[in-house]
Design an enzyme around this catalytic site. Sequence first.
Site, PDB file in Angstrom:
ATOM      1  N   CYS A  66       0.894  -1.311   0.111  1.00  0.00           N
ATOM      2  CA  CYS A  66       0.102  -0.058   0.075  1.00  0.00           C
ATOM      3  C   CYS A  66       0.744   1.207  -0.057  1.00  0.00           C
ATOM      4  CB  CYS A  66      -1.095   0.024   1.221  1.00  0.00           C
ATOM      5  SG  CYS A  66      -1.813   1.480   1.395  1.00  0.00           S
ATOM      6  N   CYS A  69       0.156   3.404   3.538  1.00  0.00           N
ATOM      7  CA  CYS A  69       0.556   2.732   5.065  1.00  0.00           C
ATOM      8  C   CYS A  69       1.782   1.668   5.042  1.00  0.00           C
ATOM      9  CB  CYS A  69      -0.540   2.325   5.841  1.00  0.00           C
ATOM     10  SG  CYS A  69      -1.099   0.708   5.328  1.00  0.00           S
ATOM     11  N   CYS A 115      -7.173  -1.112   1.343  1.00  0.00           N
ATOM     12  CA  CYS A 115      -6.395  -1.646   2.328  1.00  0.00           C
ATOM     13  C   CYS A 115      -6.859  -1.652   3.452  1.00  0.00           C
ATOM     14  CB  CYS A 115      -5.083  -0.358   2.430  1.00  0.00           C
ATOM     15  SG  CYS A 115      -4.022  -0.932   3.443  1.00  0.00           S
ATOM     16  N   CYS A 118      -5.175   0.988   6.346  1.00  0.00           N
ATOM     17  CA  CYS A 118      -5.467   2.392   6.445  1.00  0.00           C
ATOM     18  C   CYS A 118      -6.630   2.518   5.763  1.00  0.00           C
ATOM     19  CB  CYS A 118      -4.331   3.029   5.895  1.00  0.00           C
ATOM     20  SG  CYS A 118      -4.192   2.961   4.152  1.00  0.00           S
ATOM     21  N   CYS A 138      -7.982  -5.562 -10.058  1.00  0.00           N
ATOM     22  CA  CYS A 138      -7.303  -4.558 -10.772  1.00  0.00           C
ATOM     23  C   CYS A 138      -6.921  -3.526 -10.217  1.00  0.00           C
ATOM     24  CB  CYS A 138      -8.623  -4.354 -11.979  1.00  0.00           C
ATOM     25  SG  CYS A 138      -7.909  -3.270 -13.186  1.00  0.00           S
TER      26      CYS A 138
END
Length: 164
Positions: A66, A69, A115, A118, A138
């Site tokens: 991510c 984070c 995510c 976060c 995707c």
Amino acid sequence: MTDLAPHAETLRSSSGYDLTPPDAEERARLEADLNPEEKRVLLSHGTEAPFCGTLLGEKRAGVFSCRECGLPLFRSRTKFESGTGWPSFTEPVDAAHVHEIRDTSYGMVRTETQCARCGSHQGHVFPDGPPPTGNRYCINSVALSFVAEGEPLPDPLGRGDGNA
């Protein structure tokens, strides 16, 4: 002696990563580190233009984390060429790392991916991928950071979550 400091229980995925959401101060710091395009996609559920993402052609061994984070989301061995213009993956590093949310925006029914730590928008998952899962995650390149195998994962929250 009495311990006056409250202890929040750490949320861990089965693969051992800390999924505890950032507190308000941590979130402000993470968001301040994003450029305008990253903010538009990650925080405002935007989409980058197809075939423009910097990670679309990334083929090295490693992990895609991510961008906000640092939580590892996808391994390079699950990446495949979908022809859609966005990096596509068959499965996450750990199912607990990616939240799937029903998305009915723009008159469509899709499944948004965020995510799990976060809450940043990553992209969407579709049931039209290759075996073994049949899924196509995707994902926007701008929502990810690539970490080559053996390199330390980004750790902007200081959680000490390891190497790619």
